[in-house]
Design a protein around this motif. Structure first.
Motif, mmCIF file in Angstrom:
data_model
loop_
_atom_site.group_PDB
_atom_site.id
_atom_site.type_symbol
_atom_site.label_atom_id
_atom_site.label_comp_id
_atom_site.label_asym_id
_atom_site.label_seq_id
_atom_site.Cartn_x
_atom_site.Cartn_y
_atom_site.Cartn_z
ATOM 1 N N LYS A 23 -10.058 -14.969 -0.868
ATOM 2 C CA LYS A 23 -10.868 -13.870 -0.313
ATOM 3 C C LYS A 23 -11.069 -12.758 -1.347
ATOM 4 C CE LYS A 23 -9.197 -11.441 3.378
ATOM 5 N NZ LYS A 23 -9.296 -9.995 3.119
ATOM 6 N N SER A 168 -2.067 -0.473 -5.116
ATOM 7 C CA SER A 168 -3.167 -1.000 -4.308
ATOM 8 C C SER A 168 -4.295 -1.479 -5.202
ATOM 9 C CB SER A 168 -3.693 0.080 -3.358
ATOM 10 O OG SER A 168 -4.991 -0.267 -2.913
ATOM 11 N N ARG A 195 -2.429 -6.890 -7.233
ATOM 12 C CA ARG A 195 -3.187 -8.081 -7.663
ATOM 13 C C ARG A 195 -4.182 -7.699 -8.758
ATOM 14 N NH1 ARG A 195 -5.128 -10.069 -2.054
ATOM 15 N NH2 ARG A 195 -3.060 -9.264 -1.643
ATOM 16 N N GLU A 340 3.202 0.186 3.373
ATOM 17 C CA GLU A 340 1.782 -0.187 3.322
ATOM 18 C C GLU A 340 1.381 -1.109 4.482
ATOM 19 O OE1 GLU A 340 -1.139 0.250 1.168
ATOM 20 O OE2 GLU A 340 0.047 2.060 1.233
HETATM 21 C C1 S3P Z 1 -6.902 -6.682 -1.549
HETATM 22 C C2 S3P Z 1 -5.877 -5.835 -1.786
HETATM 23 C C3 S3P Z 1 -4.751 -5.617 -0.860
HETATM 24 C C4 S3P Z 1 -4.698 -6.701 0.211
HETATM 25 C C5 S3P Z 1 -6.041 -7.021 0.777
HETATM 26 C C6 S3P Z 1 -6.983 -7.491 -0.323
HETATM 27 C C7 S3P Z 1 -7.964 -6.822 -2.577
HETATM 28 O O1 S3P Z 1 -4.901 -4.374 -0.228
HETATM 29 O O2 S3P Z 1 -3.810 -6.323 1.237
HETATM 30 O O3 S3P Z 1 -5.923 -8.040 1.753
HETATM 31 O O4 S3P Z 1 -8.741 -7.801 -2.524
HETATM 32 O O5 S3P Z 1 -8.031 -5.961 -3.459
HETATM 33 P P1 S3P Z 1 -4.364 -3.003 -0.890
HETATM 34 O O6 S3P Z 1 -5.169 -2.753 -2.108
HETATM 35 O O7 S3P Z 1 -4.582 -1.962 0.153
HETATM 36 O O8 S3P Z 1 -2.908 -3.264 -1.163
#
Ligand code: S3P
Length: 430
Positions: A23, A168, A195, A340
């Motif tokens: 996703k 985040s 990530r 979070e």
């Molecule tokens: C995401 C970041 C995360 C995650 C979300 C998807 C992304 O959120 O929980 O499902 O694609 O950047 P946060 O940036 O709020 O941690």
């Protein structure tokens, strides 16, 4: 349409599964290709509700996005070719759509409005509005500019160095997208690594982006160049089957084509700490992301664990299913430093504690986490998804172990990220 499902205790899960496309990478493919000058191709894009919200938004901003049988072709507008949307952009349930677009739209020479469903309209937007305002953005929202709908009057921005109080990827990516247009250098420093798909993908499009540990910096370039991308499978979707295979007696499931980017796979490390058995095989690279097949087997000797806080960002979306795993581990599992979770699609500490206790689990809630005592013989019950896709799927896995029948209300939420979830569950555990 509100849906529900009734599930019963199952025999072993056996066979192979390819999880839906990632996703996070799907959202970014849609946005970055739309900003490139010319034609990009994306194979295996996730066509679930969240990325479709991003697709509709990018179309409203002028990108030409066409769906063919096995690929999506995106003709981007170029960095400076987006047009003012004629209507409010509806981001549905998708925090990634709203936060990344807030960064992008802050730098455009036009006016735009972002809204979403009731869950998204109650999620904190100050975390992106604060750094973007420091760059010179004009963003207005409900409750003193902290909640959507957000009205954005685009502006010339200047680069900043921003130390984010939260790890985040949405905040980081929003600021970096604005930084593609800002004067000078824009830097985001995170407290822990979130990530890193944006950092992996943007340089391939020709962005001038540098990573130095927890610091990521970007300076503007004239244009982004179109790319051909193949989206790998989503570890966060695979996680439901990975855990199901670990806890349903006799199971053995091969999960193919999963993105094992280390900023996403904290759950693997925690499962190893608990004594769980998994084999990671056929490691390879797909469009700059590490990908593998994961063989998962039932383990009857799972031990409770104190989840190391440094792993929390890399398993942030896996806590609903991890809490189900913890019900089958021997001892008290504790999760801390995970506040979070309270601001996800639902308050995932509260929703999982409430629903698991209906199944007979001893759960204690803390402001920043929870503790769960195992192993528990789960009892069937009537449960609520709280319109949260990951809560619905995690409770469905719990139902596979429960005595009697479990009914989960609000299962339409799974379409946010994993439209075929119940078909796959039925196929692997007939
Ligand atoms: C995401 C970041 C995360 C995650 C979300 C998807 C992304 O959120 O929980 O499902 O694609 O950047 P946060 O940036 O709020 O941690």
């Amino acid at each position: 349409m509100v849906k529900s499902i009734t599930l019963r205790k199952t025999g072993p899960l056996k066979g192979e599964l390819t999880p839906p496309p990632d996703k996070s990478i799907s959202h970014r493919s849609l946005i970055f290709c739309s900003l490139s000058k010319g034609r990009s191709r994306v194979k295996n894009l996730l066509l679930a509700e969240d990325p479709v919200s991003t697709m509709n938004a990018m179309r409203a901003l002028g990108a030409d996005i066409r769906q063919y049988d096995n690929e999506i072709v995106i003709t981007g507008t170029g960095l400076h070719g987006l047009r003012e949307p004629e209507d409010v952009i509806n981001c549905g349930n998708s925090g990634t759509t709203m936060r990344l677009l807030t960064g992008l739209l802050s730098a455009q020479p036009f006016f735009s409005v972002l809204t979403g469903d009731s869950s998204l309209r109650s999620r904190p937007m100050k975390r992106v509005i604060t750094p973007l305002s420091m760059m010179g953005a004009n963003i207005y929202g409900r409750e003193q500019n902290s909640l959507a709908p957000l009205a954005i009057r685009g502006n010339r921005l200047k680069g900043i160095e921003y130390s984010s109080p939260v790890a985040s990827a949405q905040v980081k990516s929003a600021v970096l997208l604005a930084g593609l247009y800002a004067e000078g250098t824009t830097t985001v420093v995170e407290p822990r690594k979130s990530r890193d798909h944006t950092e992996r993908m943007l340089p391939a499009f020709g962005a001038n982006l540098k990573v130095d540990g927890l610091r990521v910096s970007v300076t503007p370039v004239d244009e982004l160049h179109p790319q051909d991308i193949t989206v790998p499978g989503d570890f966060s979707s695979a996680a439901f089957f990975l855990v199901a295979a670990l806890i349903v007696k006799g199971s053995e499931v091969m999960i193919r084509n999963v993105c094992i980017n280390p900023t996403r796979t904290g759950l693997i490390e925690v499962i190893r700490l608990m004594g769980g058995s998994m084999e990671i095989m056929n490691e390879r690279d797909v469009s700059g992301e590490p990908v593998a097949d994961i063989l998962c087997r039932y383990t009857d000797q799972l031990k409770a664990v104190d989840v190391p806080e440094e792993l929390v960002p890399s398993m942030i979306d896996e806590f609903p299913i991890f809490s189900v795993l913890a019900t089958q581990a021997d001892g008290v599992t504790t999760i801390g430093g995970a506040e979070e979770l309270r601001v996800k699609e639902s308050d995932r500490i509260k929703t999982m504690a409430t629903e698991l206790s209906k199944m007979g689990v001893e759960v204690e809630e803390y402001p920043d986490g929870m503790s769960i005592k195992g192993p528990v013989k789960l009892r069937g019950a009537t449960l609520q998804s709280h319109h949260d896709h990951r809560v619905a799927m995690a409770l469905s896995v719990a139902a596979l172990l429960a005595e009697g029948e479990t009914t989960i209300l609000g299962t339409e939420a799974v379409d946010i990220s994993f439209p075929g979830f119940y078909d796959e569950l039925k196929r692997l555990s007939p």
